[in-house]
Design a protein around this motif. Structure first.
Motif, mmCIF file in Angstrom:
data_model
loop_
_atom_site.group_PDB
_atom_site.id
_atom_site.type_symbol
_atom_site.label_atom_id
_atom_site.label_comp_id
_atom_site.label_asym_id
_atom_site.label_seq_id
_atom_site.Cartn_x
_atom_site.Cartn_y
_atom_site.Cartn_z
ATOM 1 N N GLY A 1 -6.676 -0.533 2.615
ATOM 2 C CA GLY A 1 -6.051 -1.575 3.408
ATOM 3 C C GLY A 1 -5.369 -2.603 2.544
ATOM 4 N N VAL A 2 -4.356 -3.261 3.101
ATOM 5 C CA VAL A 2 -3.634 -4.315 2.406
ATOM 6 C C VAL A 2 -3.565 -5.501 3.342
ATOM 7 N N THR A 3 -4.014 -6.641 2.865
ATOM 8 C CA THR A 3 -3.830 -7.893 3.603
ATOM 9 C C THR A 3 -3.390 -8.951 2.622
ATOM 10 N N THR A 4 -2.489 -9.754 3.049
ATOM 11 C CA THR A 4 -2.000 -10.794 2.141
ATOM 12 C C THR A 4 -2.946 -11.981 2.094
ATOM 13 N N ILE B 1 -2.076 -2.690 6.792
ATOM 14 C CA ILE B 1 -1.707 -1.281 6.876
ATOM 15 C C ILE B 1 -2.731 -0.475 6.089
ATOM 16 N N ARG B 2 -3.086 0.703 6.639
ATOM 17 C CA ARG B 2 -3.963 1.615 5.900
ATOM 18 C C ARG B 2 -3.671 3.048 6.318
ATOM 19 N N PHE B 3 -4.020 3.940 5.422
ATOM 20 C CA PHE B 3 -3.762 5.364 5.611
ATOM 21 C C PHE B 3 -5.089 6.075 5.863
ATOM 22 N N ALA C 1 2.185 -2.749 0.078
ATOM 23 C CA ALA C 1 1.863 -1.665 0.997
ATOM 24 C C ALA C 1 2.108 -0.314 0.347
ATOM 25 N N ALA C 2 3.187 -0.164 -0.380
ATOM 26 C CA ALA C 2 3.484 1.111 -1.040
ATOM 27 C C ALA C 2 2.415 1.459 -2.059
#
Length: 385
Positions: free
Chosen positions: A4-7, A18-20, A47-48
């Motif tokens: 996950g990505v959070t600012t 966003i997460r995969f 995110a990338a």
């Protein structure tokens, strides 16, 4: 393995996430938070990296956007691009407005058009064709401008008061008196060069005395009038364009038309009249200084005296050579003045246009003078003059 990505974790509900993940053997991208143009600054790189570390090296089959709180077009486009196969990926959204927005963005996503490879020959032909059409329009406009000048000139002949003598005298001072020095110096040096080269080449055949004829015929018939016309085109023709062009930029020409004054009569006709009168006078001056330069060189290299030089010049060079140059001079002056004034009236917009059209007027005037000189040469050759 999810990633996950959070600012800002403290504001996870407002920041994009966003997460995969994998569901039933297919890759899924889960997104949440606010995906708007204001919240995406610097988010793409994070995110990338997160998707790469999670092992997402291929396009996702599904985008789960049920946790998205706020969405705009920029956010929808960013999500679809991060998913990999944006136009074809399946999107699940809890909000119908979000689903409709994704659908609109997907319909308008398309690959960039491939760069069109232009054949160099086709490109060259296109440029040639465009230049030919531009030259044709330029000639048509010049002919129309010349016709307008003729009409105004004939009207002024019927009413001589319309000739502005003071303006003509003022322009003659600018194009004739103030040009005497530069024309005299250049033609004098050209006369020296012709005499020097003539002596060096003719001496091989024992005919160095014919240098006098070379200097006289060359200066009277061709070089005197041609060099003078080129100097006048670069000096006075460009000045006409710049002066009238600046008036166009400042809307002074429009103001003249508004109060009922014809710019052709007040701006163009005095300049053309002045240059038509001044060109023969400048040409005569150029001929004399050119011959003087040749005489100086001959006294140095041939041990001629000035009296011997001018006696041979009088005996061997006929008067028609001088008359031919004088016949060309007013024609060249009229062409230079017409082109300079025409380009000045074509100025529109900013001061940059003044510079561009000033350069253009000089090039066109010099080109026209050389073409006319070639035409005159053919005519006089056929007439055996």
């Amino acid at each position: 393995m999810p990633a996950g990505v959070t600012t800002n974790p403290a504001m996870a509900d407002a920041e994009p996430t966003i997460r995969f993940t994998m569901r039933g053997g297919q890759s899924v991208v889960e997104v949440g938070g606010a995906w708007t143009v204001f919240s995406l600054r610097g988010f793409r790189q994070k995110a990338a990296k997160a998707l790469k570390s999670a092992g997402s090296g291929r396009s996702a089959a599904l985008v789960d956007a049920s946790a998205v709180q706020r969405l705009d077009t920029a956010g929808a486009l960013e999500i679809l691009q991060l998913a990999g196969d944006g136009p074809h990926v399946k999107v699940e959204a809890a909000d119908k407005a979000h689903a409709d927005l994704f659908e609109v963005v997907q319909k308008n996503m398309c690959a960039a058009a491939p760069e069109r490879r232009v054949n160099w020959f086709a490109h060259w032909l296109e440029e040639v064709g465009r230049n030919v059409v531009e030259i044709y329009h330029q000639l048509v406009n010049l002919c129309a401008f010349f016709g307008e000048i003729l009409v105004v000139f004939l009207e002024a002949c019927l009413q001589p008061r319309r000739f502005r003598a003071s303006a003509v005298v003022r322009q003659m001072y600018e194009v004739w008196v103030r040009a005497l020095v530069i024309v005299g110096v250049l033609t004098f040096l050209i006369g020296v060069v012709i005499a020097y080269q003539g002596v060096q080449q003719l001496r091989q055949f024992g005919a160095e005395t014919f240098t006098v004829e070379a200097v006289g015929i060359g200066m009277f018939r061709e070089l005197g009038v041609l060099l003078t016309a080129i100097i006048v085109a670069g000096r006075s023709g460009s000045a006409f364009t710049a002066q009238i062009g600046t008036m166009q930029v400042n809307q002074e020409v429009d103001a003249m038309r508004t109060i009922g004054l014809n710019p052709i009569e007040w701006l163009v006709l005095p300049r053309i009249t002045a240059l038509v009168i001044s060109m023969p006078l400048l040409t005569f001056w150029g001929d004399m200084t050119g011959v003087l330069g040749g005489a100086v060189a001959c006294t140095v290299y041939l041990d001629f005296t000035f009296v011997q030089f001018y006696d041979r010049l009088r005996d061997m060079v006929g008067p028609w050579h001088f008359y031919i140059g004088m016949i060309k001079a007013p024609v060249f002056g009229a062409v230079i003045a017409i082109i300079g004034c025409f380009e000045g009236l074509q100025v529109h917009g900013s001061a940059e246009s003044v510079g561009q059209l000033t350069t253009k007027s000089v090039v066109e005037a010099i080109f026209s003078v050389i073409v006319l000189d070639a035409i005159f040469s053919i005519i006089f050759l056929l007439a055996n003059v």
